[in-house]
Design an enzyme around this catalytic site. Structure first.
Site, mmCIF file in Angstrom:
data_model
loop_
_atom_site.group_PDB
_atom_site.id
_atom_site.type_symbol
_atom_site.label_atom_id
_atom_site.label_comp_id
_atom_site.label_asym_id
_atom_site.label_seq_id
_atom_site.Cartn_x
_atom_site.Cartn_y
_atom_site.Cartn_z
ATOM 1 C CB SER A 105 -0.924 -0.055 1.221
ATOM 2 O OG SER A 105 -2.028 0.785 1.066
ATOM 3 N NE ARG A 146 -8.636 1.670 10.661
ATOM 4 C CZ ARG A 146 -7.551 1.111 10.151
ATOM 5 N NH1 ARG A 146 -6.950 1.648 9.104
ATOM 6 N NH2 ARG A 146 -7.049 0.014 10.664
ATOM 7 C CG ASP A 168 -5.707 -4.218 -3.758
ATOM 8 O OD1 ASP A 168 -6.477 -3.238 -3.642
ATOM 9 O OD2 ASP A 168 -4.529 -4.196 -3.375
ATOM 10 C CG HIS A 173 -5.348 -2.645 -0.153
ATOM 11 N ND1 HIS A 173 -4.300 -2.676 -1.056
ATOM 12 C CD2 HIS A 173 -4.946 -1.803 0.841
ATOM 13 C CE1 HIS A 173 -3.324 -1.882 -0.623
ATOM 14 N NE2 HIS A 173 -3.699 -1.346 0.522
ATOM 15 C CG ASP A 174 -7.318 -5.390 5.114
ATOM 16 O OD1 ASP A 174 -6.525 -4.430 5.036
ATOM 17 O OD2 ASP A 174 -8.180 -5.488 5.999
#
Lengths: 389, 389
Positions: free
Chosen positions: A162, A232, A328, A361-362
Site C-alpha cells: 500500500s 477509518r 484488490d 487490499h487487506d
C-alpha cells in the site's frame, strides 16, 4: 547533530512492558518538497534481528497509512501484535534470524516521528496545520538520513504494501545505489482519482467534526474522534473486497433476530465498521491522518520524471518482486502490472505475481501462503547473491 | 378519505414557473412493516402524457435514493432538468405521446410525500426520528393506494433503476395482477454488505454533524449540511466506476498548475465531490437520507419469501426486462443476473441484458443508446401485446 531520544507516543501505553523502540532527533533541517524545512525532526523506529558485521543484511520495511514501526511482537500502545506479524520474525518469510529488519515511523505520523501533534518550536504549541505538507519523497529523505546514522550504506531489501509500496518505489528511484532488492506489494506508482476521492471524504469527515477546531484540538484538549472514526470506516470498506464483506458478514444481523426499525447498528457489517472506527480513533492522531493521506494523494512517480514511469527507474540496479491481489480494488493488478512493465522497460530485473485472493487490499497483511513463499524465496535468492549466510 | 393538497417542498423554488405536480393526502392509516401506522400520509407525484380511456397505458416510474417525482422537464426546486430527461418525453424511449408516465415521491422522502421533515400530528413538531422506519414494501403499499385513487387497475409497466429497481421488484412480487411488464435496471433483490457499509458511513456522517441535534435540527432552525454533503460524496464515488473517475478527472489539478501543499481541493475530483455534496445538501433533507438508505439496506426480497428469491416471483405474470452495466460495482451484473435467473426459475418471461459501459452505476441515468433502444423496443412490444395504439 543527532541524538537519541525517548520515543514519544500519543496516548497511554496499554502494554508498558513491550519494547518501545528507538528515536533519533536530527538538528540539521530536513528540506521538503513544499520548499520549507523541518527542524528539528525526530524519526522513531523499531528493529528486529541483528545487523551483521558487513551491515549488509538490512531489510527496510515501510508501513502503510494506518501502520507504524511496530511490525511484529506486542505493540506497546495497543497491546496487540504488529501489523506484519505473519511476515516478520524468527523462521518467518522475512526471517529475523537471518535479516536485520528496520521499520521507521513516517515523518507526519504520530508514533514518535515528527508530525502535526508535535510541538512547533516557533510557537511552543502543537504544529497542527502549521506542520508542512510532506510527501513520500520527504519521508524517504528522512529515512535515508536515519540509515546514514545507523551506518547502513546499502539495503538488502526495501519492502512494504500500500503506501509502504509507494515508499519502496520512491526509495528505489531516488537511491538506486543503496538498495539491492525491492518488494513493492499491492501498491501503485500514483494515486488514482478514485483513491484521492476516498481520502478526501475521510479528510472532510475529520475537518467537519466540531472537535477538530481548525486542527487545534490538542490545545483545546478535545479530539475529533468521531470524524476520524468515519474516515477509518471509509478506509475499511476500500481495504476489503465486496466478496470478503459478503463472506465475512453478508446480511447477518447483530445481537438480534429481527430488524430494529431504528438507526442503531442492525447488521454485523455496521458493528464491525463502528468497532474499527472507534479503536482507530483511540490510537491515531486526526491531523496525521490528514497529512499522510495527502502525501499518498500527491504521490505520482511518473509526473516527477517527465511523465514517463520508466524514467523513474533508469538508474535502478535492484532486483524487484512486484505482487498484487486479484480482488484488490484500491490498488488493482493493473496498477501493479504498470510498475512491473515500467521496470522491465527501464531494464530492471523484475518478477511480477498476481495472487488469487478474495480478501481485497487487506490480503497483503493476512495469512496468504503464496505471498509468504514468494517473499521467502525472493529474499533468500537475493541474500545468497549478496553472500549473506 | 382522500383529498388533493398542494405539494410541499423543503426549500424555496428556483424555478417557480415549473409544474409543481400533484399531491394526495390519505386519512386512512398506512400499515407499516415496523408494526406502526402512518396517518395521515401524503403522496406527491408528477405525471407526463395522458392516461388513455382504458386506463391501460400507465407506466409507473420509481425514483432512486436521491431522486424525486420530477423525472423530466424543469425541476421546480433546482431549475435543472429531471433525472430521467433522456429517457422520458415526447419521442423518447418512454414516449409520453403514447404512455402515461406517473412518478410518485416515496414515503420517507422530502419532496412532498410524508417524511421525517413533516409535522407529526401527535406533537405538532417535525417527526424527525419519531418518523417510523419505512421499507420498500411500505413505499409500494402507499403507491398502490395512489393507483387506486387514480383508477389505474393495472400498469402497463413499472420501471426504475437502483432503489427504483428494488421498488419494481417489490411491486411485481406484491401486486402480480397489477402489472403487465417490469423493467428493473441496475439494481438488486437485496442490498449487499458493501452497500450497507457505504450507507452506514453516510448516516454516521450526518449524525456526527453538530447541527444534526439528535435529528431535531428543523426545530432548532439549523441543518446538518456538512454531514449530508459527506454522505453524498460517499454516494458519488460508488455511483461512478474507477475508470469513469480516471477518464473524467484523472489526477488533473483544479485552478492551479502546481500542488498547493495545503488541504483545500487540489485535484479536480475533490472539487467535483465538494460541488456534488454542497448542491445536494441544499435540496435534500438529512433525515430523509437516513430513512431512505435504511429502507434500501433492509430490502431483501428473498428473505421475505422463505429465503428463496424465486418464491417471490411465483405469481408473476409480467414480462421482464432486466438490465445491468459492466462497470457498475454498486449493483453489479451478478446481482441483476440473479434476479433474471430467479424470474426464469419461477416461470416468468424475462430478457436480461448486460450493457458494456465504463460509466459505473450512473450509466442508467446517462445517454446510453443501448439502454434506450432496449427500453423502447421492450415497451413497444408490451404495448402492442396489450393493444395500445
Amino acid at each position: 547533530m543527532v541524538r537519541a531520544v525517548e520515543p514519544h507516543f500519543p496516548r497511554a501505553l496499554r502494554a508498558p512492558g513491550a519494547p518501545r523502540g528507538f528515536a533519533l532527533e536530527f538538528e540539521e533541517p530536513l528540506p521538503l518538497a513544499c520548499g520549507r524545512n523541518l527542524s528539528p525532526f525526530t524519526i522513531a523506529y523499531q528493529t528486529y534481528g541483528e545487523l551483521n558485521r558487513a551491515r549488509s543484511n538490512a531489510v527496510l520495511v515501510c508501513h502503510a497509512l494506518s501502520g507504524d514501526q511496530f511490525v511484529a511482537g506486542k505493540h506497546p500502545m495497543t497491546g496487540r501484535t504488529g501489523w506484519w506479524e505473519a511476515m516478520i520474525g524468527s523462521g518467518k518469510p522475512i526471517d529475523t534470524e537471518r535479516y536485520f529488519v528496520l521499520c521507521p515511523n513516517v515523518i507526519g505520523g504520530c508514533m514518535g516521528s515528527t508530525g502535526p501533534a508535535d510541538t512547533n518550536p516557533a510557537t511552543g504549541k502543537p504544529y497542527a496545520l502549521n506542520f508542512p505538507v510532506v510527501t513520500i519523497a520527504d519521508m524517504m529523505r528522512a529515512e535515508a538520513l536515519l540509515l546514514d546514522v545507523l551506518g547502513i550504506e546499502k539495503l538488502l531489501c526495501v519492502t512494504g504494501g500500500s503506501m509502504g509500496g509507494m515508499q519502496v518505489l520512491q526509495w528505489a528511484a531516488a537511491y538506486p545505489d543503496r538498495v539491492a532488492s525491492a518488494m513493492p506489494i499491492a501498491t501503485a506508482a500514483r494515486h488514482t482519482a478514485q483513491n484521492i476521492a476516498l481520502h478526501e471524504i475521510g479528510r472532510q469527515a475529520i475537518m467537519a467534526d466540531g472537535n477538530w477546531r481548525g486542527g487545534r484540538y490538542l490545545e483545546k484538549n478535545v479530539r475529533p474522534e468521531r470524524g476520524l472514526a468515519i474516515a477509518r470506516m471509509v478506509g475499511h470498506i476500500s481495504y476489503l473486497s465486496e466478496e470478503a464483506l459478503a463472506r465475512k458478514f453478508g446480511r447477518s444481523l447483530q445481537h438480534r433476530n429481527a430488524l430494529s426499525f431504528a438507526f442503531e447498528p442492525d447488521f454485523q457489517v455496521e458493528s464491525y465498521l463502528h468497532h474499527q472506527g472507534t479503536t482507530f480513533a483511540e490510537r491515531f492522531d486526526a491531523n496525521s491522518y490528514l497529512y499522510i493521506t495527502r502525501a499518498m494523494d500527491y504521490f505520482d512517480l511518473a509526473a516527477d520524471h517527465g511523465g514517463d514511469l520508466k524514467n523513474a527507474f533508469r538508474k535502478v540496479t535492484a532486483r524487484f518482486l512486484v505482487v498484487s491481489f486479484t480482488s484488490d480494488w484500491l490498488f488493482p493488478t493493473s496498477e501493479n502490472r504498470a510498475i512491473a512493465e515500467a521496470l522491465r522497460e527501464a531494464g530492471a530485473k523484475v518478477e511480477f505475481h498476481e495472487i488469487v485472493s478474495h480478501r481485497g487490499h487487506d490480503a497483503f497483511l493476512l495469512d496468504e501462503p503464496q505471498l509468504f513463499s514468494q517473499v521467502r524465496n525472493f529474499l533468500g535468492s537475493v541474500a545468497a547473491q549478496q553472500g549473506i549466510a
